[in-house]
Design a protein around this motif. Structure first.
Motif, PDB file in Angstrom:
ATOM      1  N   GLU A  11      53.837  34.634  41.610  1.00  0.00           N
ATOM      2  CA  GLU A  11      53.631  33.196  41.646  1.00  0.00           C
ATOM      3  C   GLU A  11      53.215  32.790  43.055  1.00  0.00           C
ATOM      4  O   GLU A  11      53.766  33.306  44.026  1.00  0.00           O
ATOM      5  N   VAL A  12      52.252  31.874  43.148  1.00  0.00           N
ATOM      6  CA  VAL A  12      51.820  31.352  44.440  1.00  0.00           C
ATOM      7  C   VAL A  12      51.665  29.849  44.311  1.00  0.00           C
ATOM      8  O   VAL A  12      50.958  29.366  43.424  1.00  0.00           O
ATOM      9  N   PHE A  13      52.318  29.129  45.189  1.00  0.00           N
ATOM     10  CA  PHE A  13      52.246  27.667  45.179  1.00  0.00           C
ATOM     11  C   PHE A  13      51.466  27.186  46.395  1.00  0.00           C
ATOM     12  O   PHE A  13      51.557  27.762  47.468  1.00  0.00           O
ATOM     13  N   GLY A  14      50.671  26.133  46.196  1.00  0.00           N
ATOM     14  CA  GLY A  14      49.920  25.548  47.298  1.00  0.00           C
ATOM     15  C   GLY A  14      48.426  25.809  47.229  1.00  0.00           C
ATOM     16  O   GLY A  14      47.677  25.284  48.045  1.00  0.00           O
ATOM     17  N   MET A  15      47.972  26.620  46.276  1.00  0.00           N
ATOM     18  CA  MET A  15      46.530  26.831  46.102  1.00  0.00           C
ATOM     19  C   MET A  15      45.992  25.651  45.299  1.00  0.00           C
ATOM     20  O   MET A  15      46.403  25.440  44.165  1.00  0.00           O
ATOM     21  N   ASP A  16      45.070  24.903  45.905  1.00  0.00           N
ATOM     22  CA  ASP A  16      44.559  23.702  45.253  1.00  0.00           C
ATOM     23  C   ASP A  16      43.094  23.793  44.846  1.00  0.00           C
ATOM     24  O   ASP A  16      42.575  22.870  44.227  1.00  0.00           O
ATOM     25  N   CYS A  17      42.410  24.862  45.235  1.00  0.00           N
ATOM     26  CA  CYS A  17      40.979  24.949  44.947  1.00  0.00           C
ATOM     27  C   CYS A  17      40.541  26.419  44.941  1.00  0.00           C
ATOM     28  O   CYS A  17      41.278  27.287  45.406  1.00  0.00           O
ATOM     29  N   PRO A  18      39.355  26.700  44.439  1.00  0.00           N
ATOM     30  CA  PRO A  18      38.854  28.071  44.436  1.00  0.00           C
ATOM     31  C   PRO A  18      38.712  28.660  45.841  1.00  0.00           C
ATOM     32  O   PRO A  18      38.876  29.861  46.025  1.00  0.00           O
ATOM     33  N   ALA A  19      38.401  27.837  46.810  1.00  0.00           N
ATOM     34  CA  ALA A  19      38.278  28.335  48.180  1.00  0.00           C
ATOM     35  C   ALA A  19      39.622  28.848  48.695  1.00  0.00           C
ATOM     36  O   ALA A  19      39.679  29.854  49.419  1.00  0.00           O
ATOM     37  N   CYS A  20      40.696  28.168  48.329  1.00  0.00           N
ATOM     38  CA  CYS A  20      42.038  28.626  48.706  1.00  0.00           C
ATOM     39  C   CYS A  20      42.307  30.010  48.110  1.00  0.00           C
ATOM     40  O   CYS A  20      42.818  30.903  48.780  1.00  0.00           O
ATOM     41  N   ALA A  21      41.962  30.171  46.849  1.00  0.00           N
ATOM     42  CA  ALA A  21      42.179  31.450  46.170  1.00  0.00           C
ATOM     43  C   ALA A  21      41.345  32.554  46.814  1.00  0.00           C
ATOM     44  O   ALA A  21      41.822  33.677  47.000  1.00  0.00           O
ATOM     45  N   GLY A  22      40.109  32.239  47.155  1.00  0.00           N
ATOM     46  CA  GLY A  22      39.252  33.225  47.803  1.00  0.00           C
ATOM     47  C   GLY A  22      39.790  33.664  49.151  1.00  0.00           C
ATOM     48  O   GLY A  22      39.738  34.838  49.512  1.00  0.00           O
ATOM     49  N   SER A  67      42.295  42.265  44.162  1.00  0.00           N
ATOM     50  CA  SER A  67      43.145  41.084  44.176  1.00  0.00           C
ATOM     51  C   SER A  67      42.432  39.966  43.432  1.00  0.00           C
ATOM     52  O   SER A  67      41.222  39.796  43.563  1.00  0.00           O
ATOM     53  N   ASP A  68      43.190  39.206  42.650  1.00  0.00           N
ATOM     54  CA  ASP A  68      42.622  38.078  41.906  1.00  0.00           C
ATOM     55  C   ASP A  68      43.590  36.905  41.993  1.00  0.00           C
ATOM     56  O   ASP A  68      44.547  36.821  41.218  1.00  0.00           O
ATOM     57  N   ALA A  69      43.346  36.016  42.958  1.00  0.00           N
ATOM     58  CA  ALA A  69      44.160  34.805  43.086  1.00  0.00           C
ATOM     59  C   ALA A  69      43.609  33.771  42.115  1.00  0.00           C
ATOM     60  O   ALA A  69      42.410  33.481  42.119  1.00  0.00           O
ATOM     61  N   GLN A  70      44.469  33.240  41.280  1.00  0.00           N
ATOM     62  CA  GLN A  70      44.063  32.276  40.255  1.00  0.00           C
ATOM     63  C   GLN A  70      44.730  30.935  40.552  1.00  0.00           C
ATOM     64  O   GLN A  70      45.905  30.744  40.250  1.00  0.00           O
ATOM     65  N   TRP A  71      43.953  30.038  41.157  1.00  0.00           N
ATOM     66  CA  TRP A  71      44.528  28.787  41.648  1.00  0.00           C
ATOM     67  C   TRP A  71      44.985  27.864  40.530  1.00  0.00           C
ATOM     68  O   TRP A  71      45.984  27.163  40.683  1.00  0.00           O
ATOM     69  N   LYS A  72      44.310  27.855  39.397  1.00  0.00           N
ATOM     70  CA  LYS A  72      44.730  26.972  38.302  1.00  0.00           C
ATOM     71  C   LYS A  72      46.041  27.446  37.677  1.00  0.00           C
ATOM     72  O   LYS A  72      46.875  26.634  37.299  1.00  0.00           O
ATOM     73  N   GLU A  73      46.215  28.756  37.576  1.00  0.00           N
ATOM     74  CA  GLU A  73      47.435  29.317  36.987  1.00  0.00           C
ATOM     75  C   GLU A  73      48.537  29.520  38.015  1.00  0.00           C
ATOM     76  O   GLU A  73      49.631  29.937  37.666  1.00  0.00           O
ATOM     77  N   LYS A  74      48.218  29.271  39.294  1.00  0.00           N
ATOM     78  CA  LYS A  74      49.183  29.426  40.390  1.00  0.00           C
ATOM     79  C   LYS A  74      49.771  30.836  40.426  1.00  0.00           C
ATOM     80  O   LYS A  74      50.973  31.020  40.518  1.00  0.00           O
ATOM     81  N   LYS A  75      48.871  31.826  40.352  1.00  0.00           N
ATOM     82  CA  LYS A  75      49.357  33.202  40.404  1.00  0.00           C
ATOM     83  C   LYS A  75      48.369  34.105  41.132  1.00  0.00           C
ATOM     84  O   LYS A  75      47.202  33.774  41.299  1.00  0.00           O
ATOM     85  N   LEU A  76      48.880  35.244  41.547  1.00  0.00           N
ATOM     86  CA  LEU A  76      48.100  36.269  42.229  1.00  0.00           C
ATOM     87  C   LEU A  76      48.289  37.568  41.463  1.00  0.00           C
ATOM     88  O   LEU A  76      49.421  38.020  41.268  1.00  0.00           O
ATOM     89  N   VAL A  77      47.182  38.152  41.005  1.00  0.00           N
ATOM     90  CA  VAL A  77      47.216  39.421  40.285  1.00  0.00           C
ATOM     91  C   VAL A  77      46.682  40.485  41.243  1.00  0.00           C
ATOM     92  O   VAL A  77      45.576  40.354  41.767  1.00  0.00           O
ATOM     93  N   VAL A  78      47.477  41.516  41.464  1.00  0.00           N
ATOM     94  CA  VAL A  78      47.135  42.553  42.430  1.00  0.00           C
ATOM     95  C   VAL A  78      47.121  43.906  41.727  1.00  0.00           C
ATOM     96  O   VAL A  78      48.031  44.233  40.969  1.00  0.00           O
TER      97      VAL A  78
END
Length: 108
Positions: A42-53, A68-79
């Motif tokens: 779980e990752v909190f604070g990602m508000d846009c695709p640029a944040c995830a990138g 690595s795949d940070a998914q800002w809409k789902e608030k998660k990071l898949v590694v």
């Protein structure tokens, strides 16, 4: 002249937030294709695709990370961890913190 420059600058900023500097176009990790160790956080604070990138760039600096795949809409990071590599959860939490995000629990 100054108003025109400011208008172009604001337009460019808006486009960056809308399109996320190309971060949204990247391919996500397919959980069934990859046979490596997959972890989800779980990752909190990602508000846009640029944040995830930006978070993806921080995470893949770790030599044990394959993808690595940070998914800002789902608030998660898949590694995806490279075969034969050891990865501590603390390393991922540290990368999340360096990106100025808040780490939640490990989901998988």
């Amino acid at each position: 002249m100054m108003k025109r420059c400011l208008a172009y600058f604001m337009f460019a900023i808006c486009l960056m937030f809308i399109f996320g500097c190309g971060a949204a176009a990247k391919k996500s990790i397919n959980m069934t294709e990859v046979k490596a160790d997959i972890r989800v956080y779980e990752v909190f604070g990602m508000d846009c695709p640029a944040c995830a990138g930006g978070l993806d760039k921080l995470v893949v600096k770790n030599p044990a990370i394959k993808k690595s795949d940070a998914q800002w809409k789902e608030k998660k990071l898949v590694v995806s961890v490279k075969d034969g590599e050891q990865l501590k959860d603390e390393d991922i939490y540290d990368a999340i913190k360096r990106g100025n995000f808040t780490a939640g629990k490990r989901i998988k």
